[in-house]
Write an enzyme that holds these catalytic residues in place. Structure first.
Site, PDB file in Angstrom:
ATOM      1  N   SER A   1       0.895  -1.247   0.025  1.00 44.76           N
ATOM      2  CA  SER A   1       0.103  -0.095  -0.466  1.00 44.76           C
ATOM      3  C   SER A   1       1.295   0.954   0.557  1.00 44.76           C
ATOM      4  CB  SER A   1      -0.565  -0.281   1.186  1.00 44.76           C
ATOM      5  OG  SER A   1      -2.069   1.386   0.516  1.00 44.76           O
TER       6      SER A   1
ATOM      7  N   HIS B   1      -7.651  -5.383  -0.587  1.00 42.40           N
ATOM      8  CA  HIS B   1      -6.783  -5.140  -0.398  1.00 42.40           C
ATOM      9  C   HIS B   1      -5.271  -4.587   0.828  1.00 42.40           C
ATOM     10  CE1 HIS B   1      -4.323  -1.164  -0.588  1.00 42.40           C
ATOM     11  NE2 HIS B   1      -4.148  -0.779   0.549  1.00 42.40           N
TER      12      HIS B   1
HETATM   13  C1  GTR Z   1      -5.325   4.522   1.402  1.00 36.27           C
HETATM   14  C2  GTR Z   1      -4.819   5.569   0.243  1.00 36.27           C
HETATM   15  C3  GTR Z   1      -3.891   4.297  -0.305  1.00 36.27           C
HETATM   16  C4  GTR Z   1      -3.407   3.261   0.317  1.00 36.27           C
HETATM   17  C5  GTR Z   1      -3.833   2.849   1.435  1.00 36.27           C
HETATM   18  C6  GTR Z   1      -2.825   2.964   2.443  1.00 36.27           C
HETATM   19  O1  GTR Z   1      -5.998   5.077   2.094  1.00 36.27           O
HETATM   20  O2  GTR Z   1      -5.792   6.122  -0.573  1.00 36.27           O
HETATM   21  O3  GTR Z   1      -3.115   5.104  -1.355  1.00 36.27           O
HETATM   22  O4  GTR Z   1      -1.475   3.962   0.336  1.00 36.27           O
HETATM   23  O5  GTR Z   1      -4.443   3.936   2.117  1.00 36.27           O
HETATM   24  O6  GTR Z   1      -1.793   3.346   2.760  1.00 36.27           O
HETATM   25  O7  GTR Z   1      -3.244   1.225   3.506  1.00 36.27           O
END
Ligand code: GTR
Length: 435
Positions: A270, A413
């Site tokens: 992420s 995710h």
């Molecule tokens: C989210 C963000 C993403 C990603 C994610 C994370 O809120 O929009 O770009 O980086 O966080 O790191 O968990």
């Protein structure tokens, strides 16, 4: 076409990452048909229009692309390291993981002073290693204690994010016993050491706490000129600082005989996947670079404007990139680079990009396209890239690739055992087995 088939499989149930994500925006676009027409910069055409046709031409073009990412996206990293950088061995537990591993804790002091900011590295190394082991290096979101329930792991004393979701895991912005191992699913330590690799990790907030405080804490102030209060518009934000921290971890690994510092894969999930790509792009000592669900500002092409956009990320996380990046909010076509060129900066070293079906916010197809569009640089340098027959995005759960690896897996995710198994296979192919 395989790519199209995979795109159709993508479900449209939106899920958000579990860290500190703002509420799902109602107006985000997930419709390919609504992507405005765009033209991508060509990694093999120099700024003055001359084509790059030989491997000998690449270093100059590489330097040009790197400078553009520094100036417009992540900001410049001030210096490699400060002269006082030093390390302190703090703990060694030989019988970790029922005797399968050795646990080591090492504090990295960034200056000559034994005070914060410092970074607490945790190493988990196979107990039966016959020599220096290859290793995966990744930052973690929630502290070293969160990756395994063992009470042997020192509870961090760093600032931690406290939200309505952190409950009894964090109190008064400090880690609590209850948080031991709560992120263990992302760190399959037994699998990693049984395959002959070490795992090296540190809490990302040790380098720079992840909130917008105008860069008063973390490592930024160590580099301010006299009277400087914040980074200049073309100087590093938090992603730049985290990436710098990964290089300092590698500085330590170069001094540890138990690890083969020439066989270190830098990995991140992420926002930390954006970070691992930027670390690997800048620091050519990283032998393998892996981006897990990194999305906007990571592997995903900015010009596609699917899911998270440059405008959205700058608004929600104003401290991640350099201030110059704000110029491209809603103005992606003006960017002098796009993210396929970040992947290309890793060439000819092996790079892996991974996506998840349920992670539309990160634009899985845009992540694949970056990997694919970096391929001409790999080919110029005599490497196959994704390799024969990989034209479109592969079907779900079908990993592909040679020097560039890619998969899109079932699920959300996250960093899962499936992802790790692919990275271990990739590392086996490129680093030699960890034996
Ligand atoms: C989210 C963000 C993403 C990603 C994610 C994370 O809120 O929009 O770009 O980086 O966080 O790191 O968990």
């Amino acid at each position: 076409m395989r790519g199209l088939a995979a795109a159709c499989l993508i479900s449209f149930t939106m899920t958000f990452p579990d860290e500190d994500s703002p509420a799902a925006p109602a107006d985000a676009n997930y419709d390919e048909a609504k992507i405005p027409k765009y033209t991508l910069p060509d990694p093999l055409i120099e700024e003055d229009g001359s084509p790059v046709t030989t491997p000998e031409d690449w270093p100059e073009r590489r330097a040009e692309i790197l400078a553009l990412f520094e100036e417009h996206v992540y900001g410049k990293t001030p210096e490699a390291k400060l002269p006082g950088l030093h390390f302190e061995a703090r703990k060694e537990v030989p019988g970790f993981l029922d005797g399968k591993a050795v646990l080591k804790e090492v504090r990295v002091y960034f200056t000559e002073k034994n005070e914060r900011p410092y970074m607490d590295l945790m190493l988990v190394l196979p107990a039966d290693a016959k020599g220096p082991v290859p290793a995966f290096l990744l930052l973690n979101f929630s502290g070293n204690h969160s990756i395994h329930p063992s009470p042997e792991i020192t509870l961090p004393d760093a600032w931690m994010r406290e939200t309505s979701k952190t409950g009894d895991l964090v109190k008064d912005h400090r880690a609590q016993e209850a948080a031991r191992g709560f992120k263990a699913s992302r760190f399959p330590l037994e699998t990693i050491v049984s395959r002959g690799y070490g795992l090296v990790t540190a809490y990302y907030g040790d380098i720079d706490p992840d909130f917008d405080d105008g860069f008063q804490n973390g490592v930024h102030p160590l580099f301010y000129a006299e009277d400087q209060k914040a980074p200049k518009p073309d100087e590093w934000g938090s992603i730049g600082a985290w990436a710098w921290g990964l290089s300092r971890a590698l500085d330590y690994l170069e001094t540890d005989a138990a690890v083969d510092a020439e066989k270190v894969a830098v990995l991140g999930h992420s926002r930390l996947g954006k970070t691992s790509l930027w670390a690997g792009a800048q620091d050519e000592r990283f032998a393998v670079v892996i981006s897990n669900d990194s999305g906007c500002g990571g592997a995903a092409l900015s010009r596609r404007r699917i899911g998270e956009t440059v405008g959205r990320i700058n608004e929600n996380f104003p401290h991640w990139f350099c201030d110059n990046f704000n110029q491209y909010s809603g103005n992606e076509d003006a960017l002098p680079v796009d993210q396929h060129e970040l992947i290309a900066l890793v060439a000819p070293r092996p790079v892996y990009v991974a996506s998840a079906v349920g992670d539309e916010w990160a634009d899985p197809k845009g992540e694949f396209l970056s990997a694919k569009l970096a391929e001409p640089v790999y080919k110029l340098l005599g490497k196959p890239g994704l390799g024969e027959g990989v034209e479109g995005q592969p079907p779900v759960d079908h990993p592909v690739g040679e020097t560039i690896g890619y998969h899109i897996r079932t699920g959300e995710h996250d960093l899962t055992l499936y992802d790790w198994e692919r990275y271990l296979d990739f590392a086996d192919r490129h680093l030699g087995k960890g034996e």
